[in-house]
Structure formats: structure tokens, C-alpha cells
Design a protein around this motif. Structure first.
Motif, mmCIF file in Angstrom:
data_model
loop_
_atom_site.group_PDB
_atom_site.id
_atom_site.type_symbol
_atom_site.label_atom_id
_atom_site.label_comp_id
_atom_site.label_asym_id
_atom_site.label_seq_id
_atom_site.Cartn_x
_atom_site.Cartn_y
_atom_site.Cartn_z
ATOM 1 N N TRP A 11 0.793 -1.215 0.000
ATOM 2 C CA TRP A 11 0.000 0.000 0.000
ATOM 3 C C TRP A 11 0.827 1.268 0.000
ATOM 4 O O TRP A 11 0.317 2.335 -0.212
ATOM 5 C CB TRP A 11 -1.006 -0.018 1.145
ATOM 6 N N ARG A 74 -17.094 -3.156 -10.075
ATOM 7 C CA ARG A 74 -17.619 -2.806 -8.753
ATOM 8 C C ARG A 74 -16.558 -2.035 -7.944
ATOM 9 O O ARG A 74 -16.851 -1.084 -7.232
ATOM 10 C CB ARG A 74 -17.988 -4.117 -8.043
ATOM 11 N N TRP A 75 -15.336 -2.482 -8.098
ATOM 12 C CA TRP A 75 -14.221 -1.834 -7.375
ATOM 13 C C TRP A 75 -14.123 -0.356 -7.758
ATOM 14 O O TRP A 75 -13.977 0.514 -6.914
ATOM 15 C CB TRP A 75 -12.927 -2.588 -7.722
ATOM 16 N N ILE A 76 -14.253 -0.115 -9.064
ATOM 17 C CA ILE A 76 -14.170 1.290 -9.509
ATOM 18 C C ILE A 76 -15.359 2.079 -8.962
ATOM 19 O O ILE A 76 -15.211 3.193 -8.463
ATOM 20 C CB ILE A 76 -14.167 1.391 -11.055
ATOM 21 N N ASN A 78 -17.039 1.655 -6.360
ATOM 22 C CA ASN A 78 -17.027 1.873 -4.916
ATOM 23 C C ASN A 78 -15.801 2.640 -4.418
ATOM 24 O O ASN A 78 -15.617 2.829 -3.232
ATOM 25 C CB ASN A 78 -17.094 0.523 -4.185
ATOM 26 N N TYR A 79 -14.972 3.050 -5.354
ATOM 27 C CA TYR A 79 -13.780 3.815 -4.968
ATOM 28 C C TYR A 79 -14.216 5.148 -4.367
ATOM 29 O O TYR A 79 -15.149 5.783 -4.865
ATOM 30 C CB TYR A 79 -12.916 4.065 -6.215
ATOM 31 N N ARG A 80 -13.581 5.531 -3.285
ATOM 32 C CA ARG A 80 -13.910 6.832 -2.686
ATOM 33 C C ARG A 80 -12.661 7.690 -2.628
ATOM 34 O O ARG A 80 -11.631 7.238 -2.132
ATOM 35 C CB ARG A 80 -14.451 6.659 -1.266
ATOM 36 N N GLU A 83 -10.465 9.076 1.061
ATOM 37 C CA GLU A 83 -10.688 8.147 2.183
ATOM 38 C C GLU A 83 -9.352 7.897 2.885
ATOM 39 O O GLU A 83 -8.332 7.664 2.233
ATOM 40 C CB GLU A 83 -11.246 6.832 1.640
ATOM 41 N N GLU A 84 -9.394 7.906 4.201
ATOM 42 C CA GLU A 84 -8.140 7.769 4.947
ATOM 43 C C GLU A 84 -7.548 6.376 4.745
ATOM 44 O O GLU A 84 -8.241 5.370 4.854
ATOM 45 C CB GLU A 84 -8.430 8.014 6.431
ATOM 46 N N LEU A 85 -6.259 6.342 4.457
ATOM 47 C CA LEU A 85 -5.570 5.057 4.286
ATOM 48 C C LEU A 85 -5.031 4.577 5.623
ATOM 49 O O LEU A 85 -4.800 5.377 6.527
ATOM 50 C CB LEU A 85 -4.414 5.226 3.302
ATOM 51 N N THR A 97 -6.856 8.476 -0.011
ATOM 52 C CA THR A 97 -6.883 8.078 -1.417
ATOM 53 C C THR A 97 -6.932 9.320 -2.309
ATOM 54 O O THR A 97 -7.521 10.340 -1.939
ATOM 55 C CB THR A 97 -8.118 7.208 -1.728
ATOM 56 N N LEU A 162 -4.266 -2.848 -17.614
ATOM 57 C CA LEU A 162 -3.341 -3.304 -16.576
ATOM 58 C C LEU A 162 -3.987 -3.221 -15.196
ATOM 59 O O LEU A 162 -3.730 -4.053 -14.324
ATOM 60 C CB LEU A 162 -2.061 -2.455 -16.605
ATOM 61 N N LEU A 165 -6.100 -6.245 -14.834
ATOM 62 C CA LEU A 165 -5.240 -7.405 -14.618
ATOM 63 C C LEU A 165 -4.679 -7.383 -13.191
ATOM 64 O O LEU A 165 -4.695 -8.398 -12.480
ATOM 65 C CB LEU A 165 -4.101 -7.390 -15.650
ATOM 66 N N LEU A 169 -5.021 -10.128 -10.286
ATOM 67 C CA LEU A 169 -3.837 -10.829 -9.755
ATOM 68 C C LEU A 169 -3.736 -10.707 -8.235
ATOM 69 O O LEU A 169 -3.077 -11.514 -7.592
ATOM 70 C CB LEU A 169 -2.564 -10.291 -10.422
ATOM 71 N N ALA A 174 -6.705 -15.707 -8.326
ATOM 72 C CA ALA A 174 -5.485 -15.719 -9.132
ATOM 73 C C ALA A 174 -4.464 -16.667 -8.520
ATOM 74 O O ALA A 174 -3.865 -17.495 -9.224
ATOM 75 C CB ALA A 174 -4.915 -14.308 -9.231
#
Ligand SMILES: Cc1cc2nc3c(=O)[nH]c(=O)nc-3n(C[C@H](O)[C@H](O)[C@H](O)COP(=O)(O)OP(=O)(O)OC[C@H]3O[C@@H](n4cnc5c(N)ncnc54)[C@H](O)[C@@H]3O)c2cc1C
Ligand code: SF4
Lengths: 210, 537
Positions: A11, A74-76, A78-80, A83-85, A97, A162, A165, A169, A174
Motif C-alpha cells: 500500500w 464494482r471496485w471502480i 465503490n472507490y472513494r 478516504e483515509e488510508l 486516497t 493493466l 489485470l 492478480l 489468481a
């Protein structure tokens, strides 16, 4: 501190300046990516699936390729942003983020489709072209972006193909496929089962049918 | 109206605990269970999400790297040299790894046994019962190591976490190489325990266990707060301790509520317990300067902030001709204490050794050696070609003797939001450790090399982390006021009703994760603190 540094490494890629991760500003609010108008239009499953079948291994089977496209879409969605990492071990820095990649990625998907239509004498859409032709179009697009051998975190990927992918992965599917074993990383299992050798992956991955 | 005329709110209790981390949780649990005393806990940070949200928070962490512990830090309360920003109800142990080895008996007397470092004012044997109390309180699963290396009066509260398939194979490798290793004791449930379900090996202990199989301090605080056995004031920062004008007793802790920064609160109590961790405990004592105590409280000998301690690590990844499946449980490891005893006649080096499964060197890649992009089946074939052997991760923490000026000082250039100087931390090795650093790290790398050779493997890479892990010290215990800030029970030599508990009181950082030891020390302090209050019925 076992996984700490591994996760940190994974991360910290995400927190690097290249990823436009913001230093936390007081009162910053996380904002869903979907708030950006039009950004998700080209990032739905029908648009992503023809890319997924190019970049993901065929051995995965059509069902799981579709699942990978669904999960990435879905990942895209739900992206915020902002957001605190998780703050890394050994650092006092708090970061959040960065901007959603949705707009850039949607543009790249659209470009793939446009270039497919332009190149095809019958002006067939990207999705309707053969795997070979689609592969050539994706390869062309990737030739114009810089990337290293190391798989980036999806958000850091310079091209949507990418990113898709990289997202796959990073999934238990994967790793299971690579080892041909049901390792099922990060999924609950009865404690005693973890002492046994993982069972061989069912052959019929295709669509999850046994 | 001038600020001087704004009345301070006063809150009274028998015992005032400053901080709500794992050490504070131990103290509160023991005092609430055994004594009749009103207990107030003051915590600078916020309450954290409740268990019902943990699975969802875990998912967002896995998907996006988002923190599962939002707002676990306080804006403006940071410092150069701190290890983690966590300041919240439960402290750093809300996202710790739950690894709970004990220190070795030798740790408590390196001066008399090896002629280096400092003896603690207490022995392993004196701490032993409190180790067990801490293990029982947080629910530790563990395997008894060979008794001469791993002395224990009682079995672990729970049987060991079983070795995973991968660790079983790795154990055979290290055993064949002459190293005796066993399942790492951990504050994770190998069976249902006090309302917690058994660990299900989903491998995200750090940063969040979604099923509470790993101990975190909320498991202690929630019932104590629900039953009103303690009253917790969150978002409240203690700025200084006030000493009685006629005696040396502490009479109040002056705090500010983050939501009402203009108004101070005075917490008055019979006993004060500073459980603010390795950084903020010394900071609070130093910041409690007054005309009578110009160097801060408990600082007659100038030792507050000194002797910050911890351990560095040397790590390697070893390529072995074994078949492992990384991903079964990367956070659990094998451990040995075989190297925690200094061999006679050799230079001073004491270290632990742990072994994990690892995916390093087994990752997929996007380009082959020639730089050709890999996609789809080509990528999979390339990935598989690198799975014919496997990787073990090995790591040793080694003991460092802290210098006196391994220290926390007040940073005149950096202020907290309330205008106090921020802490500044600088860890330094004593000259003995500084001189031995090269030898220590080379010796450990040599051990890794021998392990690799014994398994017909080879080292992929080695590294050394420069920071000191499991930081502690700053208010170390001593036999008297010339060698320590507090006695072996954590009681300040200068103020009879002031205790500092846990990490800050440690004399040295050993070569194993420190938190179980900090908790055992805190429980020993709690026993002493409790003596001033009647026993509960
Ligand atoms: C990512 C991570 C993983 C770890 N894993 C392990 C592990 O596997 N094994 C292990 O042994 N250790 C581990 N550790 C270390 C372990 O978490 C700490 O040693 C332990 O939690 C320290 O507890 P504490 O009670 O001493 O202090 P803290 O947890 O720091 O608690 C102190 C509390 O006091 C509060 N406070 C401070 N000053 C004030 C003030 N002036 N007024 C009011 N409140 C105040 C703070 O907000 C904080 O909540 C890990 C640490 C991290 C960061
Ligand atoms: S392995 Fe999973 S269930 Fe077990 S303690 Fe860790 S996070 Fe919790």
C-alpha cells in the motif's frame, strides 16, 4: 509485526506521490467515485469484459473471467476519493486516497473501442472482434504507456487493461489458479483445515461448474 | 472575562488512568475486578468502530488500503520519531498483530550475566505470575517450548494455534538444520474463549481481525464501560499533572476536551496512573513543569525521557526446494528462543528467530526478462515457472542496549494544538551495541545462510530495518531514584501516588515483541495500586 511491512509495501505503492495521494487535510470527506458524471459509462461489465478476456488467462474459464470483470467494475464504482488510508508502521504521516481514476480509465476504454472500429473494415465494435484482434489492439495501447514488470496496485496502473489485470492478480482466485490449489487466501477456514495440504482446484473452473 | 476567571470543571475519582491502550486496559480490568474504587479513564482519542462494522472495514482495507480504524489518531498530536499515529480507545493494540512471546529470564539481568546493559529491578520469576495473568486476560494460545529456554509455571490458557501446512514443512527444514522451533504464542483463540470464537485463519490479524479471535482492548473496555465499572472520558487530552504544594502527591490531572478546547477539566484522584504509552507518558511528565518542578514531575534525577529502547531486526527471504502454498496464513510463524541466551565466551548477541511462509519471489509479473509484456496465458505460464520452489521468510530481532541519551525531549519548534511543545524522539544505541552492530547483523545473516544451505536453498535478499521495533522506555524502572523514574511496581520515586505503567517502564527491549511484557508489568503495577483500596466483595 509480520504482515505489516508486506502490506505496507503493497500500500505504500498506493501512497506514493505518483498516485496523487493527498496528504490528509483536516475535515477531508471521502467522496464516491460514482459522483463523477459519465465516468462509469465505459466502465460497466459489458465494456470491460472484452478487455478482461484479453488480459486474463483463458484457463480461468469464461465464468471467472466475467466475475473478474464484474469485481473490477464494482471496485471502480465503490472507490472513494479522500478516504483515509491505513497509516503505515514507522511513519507519522496520514494520507488519503487520491482522485478517482475512473475518468481516465473510461477514456482509455473508449479509445480501445474507437481504435477497433477505425481499424476494422466492417467497423465492428471492439467487443465483437476476435480475441486475436482485440489482443493486438490492447497490445498497441499498452505500447504507448510505461510500466514495470512488477504488478502495481490497480490504482497505480497506467492503463485500464493493466488495472483490471492487477486487480485480478491480487485476488485469491489468481493465486488458486497459479498453484492449481484451493489456497483461498484471506478467507475463513476451520482452524484444523489449515494444517492440511490445500485441495486441487476443480478442473471445471469454467463458470464455476463442477 | 479573562481566562483566569473561567471555572475549571472538576471530576473526582479514586483512580485516574491516563490513556486507554492495552496497558491501561489490563490495569483497569484488574482493579475493577478486585478493588472497591471509582475509576476514571481519560483518552485523548476517539471511540473506534464496533465489531459489527469490522468485516466491512476489513473489506475496504483489502480493496483500497483504507484504514479499518478511521480517526484512530488525533490531529496535531504527532511527533518526530514515533512509530504509529494510533491514539484512540484501545490505542495501538486495536491494530496490533497479537504476537505475544515472553521475554527470556536473561533479559532481566544482562549486566550480571553478561556484563553489558542494565539489570532490571525485578526478575523473570517475579514477573512470571503476571505474565500468566496477562495471557489469561487477553487469551493467548501457545505451545510450550523446551523448558530450559521457555520456563513457565502454567500451561498456556489455550492450546497452540496449529501449524499450517506450510509451517509444518518449514518446521522440518529448520529442525533438520538444528534449530528447535515451535508455534508462535499469540493472543488469538485456538478454541472458543470467554465469548470469542476460534480463529478462522483469514489472516488479517494486522490490521483487523473481523471476528474478534485476536485480542484487542475493546474486549476489555466494552464490558467495563457497560457495567459502569469505569467511566471513560474520550477526546480528552491530559496536558499536565499538578503536584500538591505541601507534599509531593499528585492532586490533579489537567485536561482539555478536544470539543471544547477553551475549557480545562481538572481530574482529581487519590491515585494517578499514567498509561499513555512509550511516547506520551514521558511527554506528559516533562510537560508538567512548574516553579517547584522545573524539569517536570518524577524527574528529580533527570531520567524522564531517557533510555528509549526497542530492538532492530535482520530479515531474509530464502528460496527453498520445497512445495509451499503461500496464503494459508502468512501472519502466523514458528519461533525459537534458542538464540536468546548468549553463548559463553562469545561477544554479546541475543536474538530471536521466526520463520514464515512467504510469497516473495513468487509474484506474477507483467514483463519477462527481455522486457516483453506478459498477458493472459503467457503471464500465467511465466508465473507458474517461478512456483517450482518456495520462499521462507526468516527474521531475527536482536537486543540493543539503549544509550542514556536515547531520548524523548520536548520539541520547542513544534507545538501541539494546545500550545504545548510536542515530543521529539531519537533512539540511540549504547556504545556497546553501536560497536557490536556489524557483528550482530553479520552473525544473524550467517545463521540465515546456514539455514539456507541446510535446506539446499539460497538467500533471495536480506534487509535491516533501521527503526527500533516495540518501542519502550522513557520512564524506566530502577532500583532507586538514581537509576530509574519508577520502582519495579511503576510507582514514581518522587510522588507516592503516581504510577507509570507498561512500555515506558521497561529497562530494555529484549529481542522479542514486547507487548505481553508491558502488560505483565502493568498487571504487577495494578496489584500494587490496588493495595491502597479495599478489596471488592
Ligand atoms: C501495526 C502494529 C502492530 C503491532 N503488533 C504487535 C505484535 O504483534 N506484538 C506485540 O507485542 N506488539 C505489537 N505492536 C506494538 C503494540 O501495539 C504496543 O506495544 C502496545 O499496543 C502499546 O500499548 P500501550 O498501552 O503501551 O500504549 P498505546 O497503545 O499507545 O496507548 C496509549 C493511549 O494513551 C493515550 N494518550 C496518550 N497521551 C495521552 C494524554 N496526554 N491524555 C489522554 N490520553 C493520552 C493515547 O491516545 C493512546 O490511546 C504493534 C504495533 C503496531 C502499530
Ligand atoms: S487469522 Fe483471521 S481469525 Fe485468526 S486472529 Fe487473525 S484475523 Fe482473526
Amino acid at each position: 509485526m509480520n504482515l505489516t511491512r508486506r502490506v505496507f509495501v503493497r500500500w505504500s505503492a498506493l501512497t506514493s506521490a505518483a498516485l496523487a495521494v493527498a496528504r490528509r487535510s483536516v475535515g477531508a470527506q471521502a467522496k464516491p467515485a460514482a459522483q463523477q458524471p459519465g465516468a462509469l459509462k465505459w466502465l460497466d461489465v459489458p465494456s470491460l469484459l472484452p478487455i478482461a478476456s484479453v488480459v486474463l488467462p483463458a484457463e480461468l474459464g469464461a465464468g471467472r473471467v466475467e466475475r473478474a470483470a464484474i469485481e473490477f467494475s464494482r471496485w471502480i464504482a465503490n472507490y472513494r476519493e479522500g478516504e483515509e488510508l491505513l497509516h503505515p508502521y514507522g511513519s507519522e504521516q496520514i494520507s488519503t486516497t487520491g482522485p478517482s481514476p475512473a475518468t481516465k480509465w473510461a477514456e482509455q476504454v473508449r479509445a480501445l473501442h474507437e481504435s477497433a472500429v477505425a481499424k476494422d473494415p466492417q467497423r465492428k465494435p471492439f467487443a465483437n472482434q476476435t480475441l486475436r484482434d482485440r489482443t493486438a489492439i490492447v497490445a498497441d495501447a499498452l505500447a504507448s504507456v510505461q510500466f514495470a514488470a512488477r504488478v502495481p496496485s490497480p490504482i497505480a496502473a497506467p492503463h485500464v487493461a493493466l488495472a483490471l489485470l492487477a486487480h485480478f492478480l491480487d485476488s485469491p482466485d489468481a493465486t488458486n489458479l497459479a498453484y492449481n490449489k484451493e489456497i483461498n487466501a484471506k478467507q475463513c477456514r476451520p482452524l484444523a483445515d489449515s494444517s492440511k495440504e490445500p485441495v486441487t482446484l476443480r478442473k471445471a473452473l469454467n463458470g464455476g461448474r463442477a | 472575562m479573562s481566562r483566569a476567571f473561567i471555572a475549571r470543571r472538576v471530576v473526582e475519582s479514586d483512580i485516574c488512568i491516563i490513556g486507554s491502550g492495552i496497558s491501561a486496559a489490563m490495569v483497569a480490568a484488574q482493579l475493577a475486578g478486585e478493588r472497591r474504587a471509582s475509576i476514571i479513564v481519560i483518552e485523548a482519542g476517539d471511540d473506534q468502530p464496533q465489531v459489527k462494522d469490522w468485516a466491512a472495514n476489513r473489506k475496504r482495507w483489502m480493496d483500497y488500503g483504507s484504514t479499518p480504524w478511521p480517526n484512530d489518531h488525533v490531529e496535531g498530536l504527532d511527533a518526530n520519531g514515533i512509530q504509529s499515529r494510533s491514539m484512540c480507545v484501545g490505542g495501538m493494540a486495536m491494530h496490533w498483530g497479537g504476537v505475544t512471546p515472553r521475554f527470556a529470564p536473561e533479559d532481566f539481568k544482562t549486566k550480571s550475566l553478561c556484563g553489558v546493559g542494565y539489570d532490571w529491578p525485578l526478575s523473570y520469576e517475579e514477573l512470571e505470575p503476571h505474565y500468566y495473568e496477562a495471557e489469561a486476560l487477553m487469551g493467548v494460545s501457545g505451545e510450550q517450548g523446551p523448558r530450559e529456554m521457555d520456563p513457565r509455571a502454567n500451561p498456556f490458557p489455550m492450546p497452540p494455534l496449529p501449524l499450517t501446512y506450510n509451517l509444518g514443512i518449514l518446521k522440518k527444514w529448520v529442525n533438520d538444520a538444528g534449530v528447535s522451533m515451535w508455534s508462535q504464542p499469540s493472543a488469538k483463540t485456538s478454541q472458543p474463549y470467554h465469548g470469542r470464537g476460534a480463529c478462522c485463519r483469514n489472516d488479517t490479524c494486522f490490521p483487523i481481525c473481523p471476528v474478534s479471535a485476536k485480542y484487542s482492548p475493546d474486549q476489555t473496555w466494552n464490558p467495563l464501560r457497560a457495567k459502569k465499572q469505569v467511566v471513560m472520558h474520550t477526546r480528552t487530552v491530559v496536558r499536565r499533572l499538578i503536584v500538591d504544594e505541601r507534599s509531593n502527591r499528585i492532586v490533579a490531572a489537567v485536561a482539555v476536551e478536544r470539543d471544547r478546547p477553551g475549557q480545562e477539566i481538572e481530574f482529581r484522584a487519590k491515585t494517578f496512573v499514567v498509561a499513555a504509552g512509550y511516547a506520551w507518558s514521558a511527554h506528559l511528565l516533562l510537560n508538567s513543569r512548574s516553579a517547584r518542578f522545573p524539569n517536570g514531575v518524577a524527574n528529580r534525577a533527570g531520567l524522564v525521557g531517557k533510555y528509549l529502547t526497542g530492538h532492530r531486526n535482520v530479515q531474509a527471504f530464502i528460496d527453498l526446494p520445497l512445495t509451499l502454498y503461500p496464503g494459508i496464513n502468512e501472519q502466523h510463524s514458528l519461533v525459537t528462543k534458542q538464540f536468546m541466551r548468549k553463548p559463553l565466551g562469545e561477544k554479546y548477541l541475543r536474538h530471536d528467530l521466526r520463520v514464515w511462509e512467504s510469497a516473495v519471489g513468487r509474484e506474477p509479473r507483467l514483463k519477462d526478462e527481455s522486457g516483453k509484456p506478459l498477458l493472459g496465458d503467457a503471464l500465467l505460464a511465466d508465473w507458474r515457472s517461478r512456483l517450482k520452489t518456495s520462499t521462507a521468510r526468516v527474521r531475527s530481532y536482536y537486543d540493543i542496549i539503549p544509550a542514556r541519551d536515547s531520548e524523548l525531549t520536548l520539541d520547542a519548534a513544534k507545538k501541539t494544538p494546545w500550545g504545548d511543545p510536542a515530543p521529539h524522539l531519537a533512539f540511540k544505541d549504547d556504545s556497546v551495541s553501536r560497536d557490536l552492530r556489524g557483528y550482530s547483523e553479520d552473525s544473524i545473516r550467517g545463521l540465515f545462510g546456514r539455514l539456507a544451505q541446510a535446506g539446499n536453498g539460497k538467500i533471495i535478499r536480506t534487509s535491516v530495518d533501521n527503526f527500533q521495533d516495540h518501542p519502550a522506555g522513557g520512564c524506566r524502572m530502577g532500583a532507586d531514584a538514581s537509576t530509574g523514574v519508577v520502582d519495579s511496581h511503576g510507582r514514581a520515586f518522587d510522588h507516592e501516588n503516581l504510577f507509570v505503567v507498561g512500555a515506558p517502564t521497561a529497562v530494555s527491549g529484549s529481542c522479542a515483541n514486547g507487548t505481553l511484557t508491558f502488560c505483565a508489568l502493568a498487571l504487577r503495577s495494578a496489584e500494587e495500586i490496588g493495595k491502597a483500596f479495599p478489596a471488592a466483595k
